[in-house]
Scaffold this motif. Structure first.
Motif, PDB file in Angstrom:
ATOM      1  N   UNK A  57      -1.126  -0.696 -10.177  1.00 45.71           N
ATOM      2  CA  UNK A  57      -2.306  -1.558 -10.059  1.00 45.71           C
ATOM      3  C   UNK A  57      -1.937  -3.024 -10.261  1.00 45.71           C
ATOM      4  N   UNK A  58      -1.084  -3.311 -11.233  1.00 49.95           N
ATOM      5  CA  UNK A  58      -0.681  -4.692 -11.491  1.00 49.95           C
ATOM      6  C   UNK A  58       0.119  -5.266 -10.322  1.00 49.95           C
ATOM      7  N   UNK A  59       0.984  -4.451  -9.714  1.00 52.70           N
ATOM      8  CA  UNK A  59       1.793  -4.924  -8.594  1.00 52.70           C
ATOM      9  C   UNK A  59       0.974  -5.034  -7.305  1.00 52.70           C
ATOM     10  N   UNK A  60       0.116  -4.063  -7.069  1.00 60.58           N
ATOM     11  CA  UNK A  60      -0.667  -4.014  -5.824  1.00 60.58           C
ATOM     12  C   UNK A  60      -1.806  -5.014  -5.828  1.00 60.58           C
ATOM     13  N   UNK A 162      -9.171  -7.842  -5.176  1.00 62.98           N
ATOM     14  CA  UNK A 162      -8.173  -8.294  -4.197  1.00 62.98           C
ATOM     15  C   UNK A 162      -8.798  -8.973  -2.985  1.00 62.98           C
ATOM     16  N   UNK A 163     -10.118  -8.827  -2.821  1.00 65.35           N
ATOM     17  CA  UNK A 163     -10.777  -9.402  -1.657  1.00 65.35           C
ATOM     18  C   UNK A 163     -10.483  -8.655  -0.366  1.00 65.35           C
ATOM     19  N   UNK A 164     -10.081  -7.394  -0.473  1.00 68.42           N
ATOM     20  CA  UNK A 164      -9.792  -6.590   0.712  1.00 68.42           C
ATOM     21  C   UNK A 164     -10.963  -5.658   1.010  1.00 68.42           C
ATOM     22  N   UNK A 165     -10.940  -5.099   2.176  1.00 71.64           N
ATOM     23  CA  UNK A 165     -11.958  -4.120   2.564  1.00 71.64           C
ATOM     24  C   UNK A 165     -11.764  -2.851   1.724  1.00 71.64           C
ATOM     25  N   UNK A 170      -8.739   1.757  -0.576  1.00 75.47           N
ATOM     26  CA  UNK A 170      -8.670   3.207  -0.764  1.00 75.47           C
ATOM     27  C   UNK A 170      -7.375   3.784  -0.221  1.00 75.47           C
ATOM     28  N   UNK A 171      -6.956   3.328   0.968  1.00 75.70           N
ATOM     29  CA  UNK A 171      -5.717   3.856   1.540  1.00 75.70           C
ATOM     30  C   UNK A 171      -4.528   3.596   0.612  1.00 75.70           C
ATOM     31  N   UNK A 172      -4.481   2.404   0.031  1.00 79.60           N
ATOM     32  CA  UNK A 172      -3.394   2.088  -0.893  1.00 79.60           C
ATOM     33  C   UNK A 172      -3.474   2.958  -2.146  1.00 79.60           C
TER      34      UNK A 172
END
Length: 198
Positions: A57-60, A162-165, A170-172
């Motif tokens: 989580x910290x890296x991603x 993260x400001x992502x969809x 979820x995929x990550x």
């Protein structure tokens, strides 16, 4: 093998794949409480998964603010109440949750850390934190179990930070949890090698 020897072994055994040791002062607390060896093995397995999940989580998602120390402590103690309710080591029950929180408080741990013993199964609570979600997720995926509602809640936190969809978050997360779940058979075998009674 005597229970004290089995407990010491559960806390220190070199495993393949490697499981991290529990953070201080948790091993001392488990010895003081004469915890069942299986509980120590379980806490060690969940703590290791939480460590890996927190690293991921910290890296991603570096923007995801969370208290890493609290997550690792929560994972290392989430089921401590099973010392007082040992039947819940091998069967259903939730009496260990408030009992665990109270036990940790009685041993001088602060409420911000002791709470995980009571909240690790309550991810639907509106007051749930990202730390709670990480501990709850580790407590499921250590044995290969996936819980859609729990993962959706963690996905929402990751996407917002993260400001992502949400689908991308979820995929990550799905990839990370799948990789963690792959180690479940070895962790289950490690836990099962220890007696459920102290």
């Amino acid at each position: 093998m005597p229970a004290t020897t089995a407990l010491a072994h559960a806390l220190t055994a070199v495993t393949d794949p490697a499981l991290r040791p529990l953070p201080d002062p948790i091993p001392h607390l488990l010895r003081t409480l004469a915890a069942p060896p299986r509980l120590a093995a379980h806490l060690r397995a969940v703590h290791d998964v939480a460590h890996r999940l927190a690293d991921w989580a910290a890296a991603r998602c570096p923007a995801l603010a969370f208290d890493r120390e609290a997550v690792l402590f929560g994972a290392a103690t989430h089921d401590i109440g099973k010392v007082l309710h040992p039947a819940e080591l091998s069967g259903p029950g939730s009496a260990h949750e408030p009992a665990g929180r109270d036990l940790l408080l009685a041993h001088g741990f602060p409420p911000r850390l002791a709470r995980f013993a009571a909240t690790h199964a309550g991810w639907a609570d509106p007051a749930v934190t990202v730390e709670d979600l990480l501990v709850s997720t580790a407590d499921k995926v250590w044995k290969g179990k996936r819980v859609a509602d729990l993962e959706d809640r963690l996905t929402a936190r990751l996407a917002a930070a993260s400001g992502t969809e949400p689908w991308a978050a979820f995929l990550a997360l799905d990839d990370a949890l799948t990789a963690l779940a792959d180690g479940a058979p070895a962790r289950l075998a490690f836990q099962s090698a220890y007696p459920a009674t102290g």
